[in-house]
Enzyme design. Structure first.
Site, PDB file in Angstrom:
ATOM      1  N   ASP A  96      31.710-103.639 -52.684  1.00 58.30           N
ATOM      2  CA  ASP A  96      32.261-104.104 -53.950  1.00 58.30           C
ATOM      3  C   ASP A  96      32.476-105.613 -53.847  1.00 58.30           C
ATOM      4  O   ASP A  96      33.292-106.072 -53.044  1.00 58.30           O
ATOM      5  CB  ASP A  96      33.596-103.372 -54.158  1.00 58.30           C
ATOM      6  CG  ASP A  96      34.053-103.354 -55.593  1.00 58.30           C
ATOM      7  OD1 ASP A  96      33.780-104.329 -56.305  1.00 58.30           O
ATOM      8  OD2 ASP A  96      34.707-102.374 -55.989  1.00 58.30           O
ATOM      9  N   ASP A 196      32.243-106.758 -59.368  1.00 58.44           N
ATOM     10  CA  ASP A 196      33.491-106.665 -60.112  1.00 58.44           C
ATOM     11  C   ASP A 196      33.482-107.606 -61.329  1.00 58.44           C
ATOM     12  O   ASP A 196      33.082-108.775 -61.196  1.00 58.44           O
ATOM     13  CB  ASP A 196      34.615-107.092 -59.140  1.00 58.44           C
ATOM     14  CG  ASP A 196      35.997-106.821 -59.670  1.00 58.44           C
ATOM     15  OD1 ASP A 196      36.294-105.667 -59.971  1.00 58.44           O
ATOM     16  OD2 ASP A 196      36.787-107.790 -59.768  1.00 58.44           O
ATOM     17  N   GLU A 246      30.237-104.257 -63.247  1.00 59.45           N
ATOM     18  CA  GLU A 246      31.362-103.805 -64.064  1.00 59.45           C
ATOM     19  C   GLU A 246      31.473-104.767 -65.242  1.00 59.45           C
ATOM     20  O   GLU A 246      31.709-105.959 -65.046  1.00 59.45           O
ATOM     21  CB  GLU A 246      32.660-103.822 -63.253  1.00 59.45           C
ATOM     22  CG  GLU A 246      33.816-103.257 -64.055  1.00 59.45           C
ATOM     23  CD  GLU A 246      35.192-103.662 -63.554  1.00 59.45           C
ATOM     24  OE1 GLU A 246      36.155-102.948 -63.835  1.00 59.45           O
ATOM     25  OE2 GLU A 246      35.318-104.721 -62.892  1.00 59.45           O
ATOM     26  N   HIS A 320      39.124 -96.172 -59.908  1.00 54.53           N
ATOM     27  CA  HIS A 320      40.452 -96.540 -59.408  1.00 54.53           C
ATOM     28  C   HIS A 320      41.290 -97.289 -60.436  1.00 54.53           C
ATOM     29  O   HIS A 320      42.426 -97.652 -60.136  1.00 54.53           O
ATOM     30  CB  HIS A 320      40.264 -97.414 -58.155  1.00 54.53           C
ATOM     31  CG  HIS A 320      39.555 -98.692 -58.486  1.00 54.53           C
ATOM     32  ND1 HIS A 320      38.222 -98.727 -58.867  1.00 54.53           N
ATOM     33  CD2 HIS A 320      39.991 -99.969 -58.555  1.00 54.53           C
ATOM     34  CE1 HIS A 320      37.880 -99.971 -59.135  1.00 54.53           C
ATOM     35  NE2 HIS A 320      38.937-100.741 -58.955  1.00 54.53           N
ATOM     36  N   ASP A 321      40.743 -97.544 -61.600  1.00 53.05           N
ATOM     37  CA  ASP A 321      41.501 -98.227 -62.662  1.00 53.05           C
ATOM     38  C   ASP A 321      41.866 -97.280 -63.799  1.00 53.05           C
ATOM     39  O   ASP A 321      42.476 -97.708 -64.784  1.00 53.05           O
ATOM     40  CB  ASP A 321      40.656 -99.365 -63.272  1.00 53.05           C
ATOM     41  CG  ASP A 321      40.367-100.476 -62.276  1.00 53.05           C
ATOM     42  OD1 ASP A 321      41.196-100.714 -61.390  1.00 53.05           O
ATOM     43  OD2 ASP A 321      39.291-101.103 -62.400  1.00 53.05           O
TER      44      ASP A 321
HETATM   45  C1  GLC Z   1      38.188-104.851 -61.786  1.00 52.20           C
HETATM   46  C2  GLC Z   1      38.663-103.904 -60.725  1.00 52.20           C
HETATM   47  C3  GLC Z   1      40.157-103.870 -60.763  1.00 52.20           C
HETATM   48  C4  GLC Z   1      40.677-105.250 -60.481  1.00 52.20           C
HETATM   49  C5  GLC Z   1      40.051-106.284 -61.424  1.00 52.20           C
HETATM   50  C6  GLC Z   1      40.288-107.674 -60.926  1.00 52.20           C
HETATM   51  O1  GLC Z   1      38.478-104.420 -63.056  1.00 52.20           O
HETATM   52  O2  GLC Z   1      38.075-102.654 -60.882  1.00 52.20           O
HETATM   53  O3  GLC Z   1      40.715-102.930 -59.896  1.00 52.20           O
HETATM   54  O4  GLC Z   1      42.054-105.282 -60.619  1.00 52.20           O
HETATM   55  O5  GLC Z   1      38.668-106.126 -61.549  1.00 52.20           O
HETATM   56  O6  GLC Z   1      39.529-107.916 -59.778  1.00 52.20           O
END
Ligand code: GLC
Length: 555
Positions: A96, A196, A246, A320-321
C-alpha cells in the site's frame, strides 16, 4: 477484459490480523502464519495496508520511512519471508503506497521545518501570517486543511491529519523519490500496489477559497493526475503488475482513464459512491437508512459505464475505512448468514476484480463498543468532538460513531472462540468484538453452510466460469426497489443474479423459465428444495435471499 478478471484480492490490516508475539499488535509473522488459511480461501493476491515506520497517528497511513518496517510489525526479514512464503502458496503480495502525503515525522518534512528550501518544495508551504489561512478547505478528518508553522511564517497543506503533509507532485524531485520507492519494493518481489487516495495528488496552480464546498473540487482528479500516473507507471515498469488506485470522490470519466489498459495508468480503481447511500445529504456523520434504489442506480452507472469504455472496477464492500457490510446493509441477527451471503453474491458476480476484507468472509459485524474511550481512530475521535460542538448529545454522537467509525472494520480478526478470538495472547490494541464466540473462522471452516465456505465457492466459481470473469453485465429493472438484478453474458453462457436487500419477501418480475435455467447459488442453504414461485409462476425471494441462475446450454 482485464488481465485480473478472474483474480480475487484479499485485504489484510496487519495490525488486527494475527499477533505472533503477544504484544497486542498484529504483525507480519502473524500474516505468514495464516497463509495456509488464505490459500485455502483461494485468493490470488494479498494487499497489506502500510507497515512502514510510522508514528501511527493514522495507523500507518502516516509514513515516516518508506524503506523500513515499523518494529511493531516486524523486520525486513519478516517481510521478505512473507513475500517468499506467499509465493510458495500461490499468492502475490501487494503493498500500500501512501504517496499523496508523508508523516510530518518524515525526514523530508523535518528538513523542511529546519528551513531547508529544497525540502519545503517537497510539500505545499505557503507564506503568510497566522491570522490568514490560505484557503477555507476542510481536512478529510475534520478541521482546517492547513497548519501554521510560526517559526517559518508559513502554512502547510494537509488534506488529512495535520501530521500528514501533502506532497508536491509538481516537483519532479518528489516524483523521482517516489519512483525509487517502487523500484525498491519491486526488487523485493512485491507483485502489485494499491495507491492511497491517488486521485488527490495533483493540486491546483492557485489556491483559492471554496465558496460552495470543502475544497475537494479543486484537487480531486486534478489537472495533472493522469500525466503523473502515466509517468510513474512507465518509469517503474508497472504496466503488467496489479495496481489499484483508491479514488476519492471521483467520476466515471476519470476512472475510465485511470483503468483503461490503453491509457497505461492502473489496472483498476476503487470508488466509494456506493458506500455513501446511507449518508444523509452526503454527510458521513448524518445517518439515514440505506437507499437501495440509489445503490442500484450507482452500480448500474459504474458497472455498465466502465464496461462501455473498457475501464475496470475493483468491486468491494469492505475495507479498513468502512463499517462492516453485514451490519450496514444486511442483518446482524435473524438473517445474519443469509444477508452476508447475499451481499457477497452481489459483489462477486459483478464485472470487476473482487476484494475481500479480513473478517468479511466470516460475516464479522460492527465493533459494538458502548464507550467512546474504546474507539482509537483519529477520524472518529475528531468527529465525536465536532458533533458535540454542533450540539449533539453524547449518546447521539456515540450512536453515530458506532455506525460510522472506521474502527468497525479494525477490530481483531476472529479466529477462534477462545481468548481474544485467537488473535493475540496479550492485550489487543483495540477491543475484540463481543460476538467472537459465535463468529469465528474455526467454527466455519469446513461447514458447508457457513459464510466462509460460501466465499470460497464464490472465489472458485470466478475461476471456473469464464462468464463471471469476462462476461458482459446488464442491469435488469425489477419492480421492487430493494432488489438488485443483473445478467452476465458470454457467448451462449448466461447468468441471472437476483439479490433481495430487504427483510421481507419480494416477487420478481423477471421470468426465469423452469426448464432453461438451473439454480447455481442461493444465499439460503436449502436451495434445491425450496424454489418459491407464486401462482403466476413468478419467483419469490425470501428476506435477504440471493439467487444465481445459470442458463442451460444445449448443444
Ligand atoms: C485512505 C486510507 C485511509 C487513510 C487515508 C489517508 O483513505 O484508506 O485509511 O486514513 O487514505 O492516508
Amino acid at each position: 477484459m482485464s488481465g485480473f478478471s478472474n483474480k480475487v484480492i484479499y485485504q489484510i490490516y496487519p495490525k488486527s490480523f494475527m499477533d505472533s508475539d503477544g504484544d497486542g499488535f498484529g504483525d507480519l509473522k502473524g500474516v505468514t502464519k495464516k497463509l495456509d488459511y488464505l490459500a485455502y480461501l483461494g485468493v490470488d493476491y494479498l494487499w497489506l495496508t502500510p507497515f512502514f515506520v510510522s508514528p501511527q497517528r493514522d495507523n500507518g497511513y502516516d509514513v515516516e520511512d518508506y524503506y523500513n518496517i515499523d518494529p511493531r510489525f516486524g523486520t525486513m526479514e519478516d517481510v521478505e519471508n512473507l513475500i517468499a512464503e506467499a509465493k510458495k502458496h500461490g499468492m502475490g503480495v501487494m503493498f500500500d503506497m501512501v504517496f499523496n502525503h508523508t508523516s510530518t515525522a518524515h525526514e523530508w518534512f523535518q528538513k523542511a521545518l529546519q528551513g531547508d528550501k529544497e525540502y519545503q518544495d517537497f510539500y505545499y508551504f505557503v507564506d503568510g501570517t497566522e491570522d490568514k489561512i490560505p484557503t477555507n478547505w476542510i481536512s478529510k478528518f475534520g478541521g482546517p486543511a492547513w497548519k501554521y508553522v510560526p517559526d517559518l511564517k508559513k502554512w502547510y497543506l494537509h488534506l488529512f491529519d495535520e501530521t500528514q503533509a501533502d506532497l508536491n507532485w509538481e516537483n519532479e524531485k518528489v516524483r523521482e523519490e517516489l519512483k525509487k520507492v517502487i523500484h525498491f519494493w519491486k526488487d523485493k518481489g512485491v507483485e502489485g500496489f494499491r495507491f492511497d487516495v491517488v486521485n488527490l495528488i495533483s493540486k491546483p496552480e492557485v489556491f483559492e477559497d471554496d465558496m460552495i464546498g470543502d475544497g475537494r473540487r479543486f484537487y480531486t482528479d486534478g489537472r495533472h493526475v493522469h500525466e503523473f500516473l502515466k509517468e510513474l507507471v512507465a518509469d517503474t515498469q508497472m504496466e503488467s503488475m496489479v495496481t489499484v488506485g483508491e479514488m476519492s470522490s471521483t467520476t466515471l470519466e476519470n476512472c475510465i482513464r485511470y483503468s483503461n489498459p490503453e491509457e497505461k495508468e492502473l489496472s483498476m480503481c476503487f470508488n466509494f459512491h456506493h458506500l455513501k447511500i446511507d449518508y444523509k445529504g452526503g454527510d458521513k456523520w448524518e445517518v439515514m437508512d440505506p437507499d437501495i434504489r440509489q445503490l442500484n442506480d450507482l452500480m448500474k452507472h459504474w458497472q455498465e459505464g466502465m464496461q462501455k469504455a473498457n475501464g475496470w472496477n475493483a468491486v468491494f464492500w469492505c475495507n479498513h475505512d468502512q463499517p462492516r457490510i453485514v451490519s450496514r446493509l444486511g442483518d446482524e441477527h435473524k438473517y445474519w448468514k443469509e444477508s452476508a451471503k447475499m451481499l457477497a453474491t452481489s459483489i462477486h458476480m459483478m464485472r470487476g476484480t473482487p476484494y475481500v476484507y479480513q473478517g468479511e468472509e466470516i460475516g464479522m459485524t460492527n465493533a459494538g463498543y458502548s464507550n467512546i474511550e474504546e474507539y482509537k481512530d483519529v477520524e472518529s475521535l475528531n468527529y465525536y468532538e465536532i458533533m458535540l460542538d454542533q450540539g449533539k448529545t453524547k449518546e447521539e454522537a456515540l450512536k453515530i460513531v458506532g455506525l460510522r467509525s472506521r474502527d468497525n472494520g479494525r477490530t481483531p480478526m476472529q479466529w477462534t472462540d477462545g481468548e481474544n478470538a485467537g488473535f493475540s495472547q496479550g492485550t489487543p490494541w483495540i477491543g475484540v468484538n463481543h460476538n467472537s464466540q459465535c463468529i469465528n473462522v474455526e467454527s466455519q471452516l469446513g461447514d458447508k453452510d457457513s459464510i466462509l465456505e460460501y466465499y470460497r465457492r464464490l472465489i472458485a466459481l470466478r475461476k471456473e466460469k469464464a462468464v463471471i470473469a469476462d462476461g458482459s453485465i446488464s442491469f435488469l429493472e425489477e419492480s421492487a426497489a430493494e432488489v438488485m438484478a443483473y445478467t452476465r453474458t458470454l457467448g451462449d453462457e448466461e447468468l441471472v443474479v437476483f439479490a433481495n436487500y430487504s427483510d421481507r419477501e419480494v416477487v420478481l418480475n423477471t421470468n426465469i423459465p423452469e426448464n432453461s435455467y438451473l439454480l447455481l447459488l442461493d444465499s439460503y442453504t436449502d436451495e434445491t428444495s425450496i424454489i418459491n414461485r407464486n401462482q403466476e409462476g413468478c419467483l419469490v425471494l425470501r428476506p435477504y435471499e440471493s439467487q444465481v441462475w445459470e442458463k442451460v446450454v444445449r448443444n
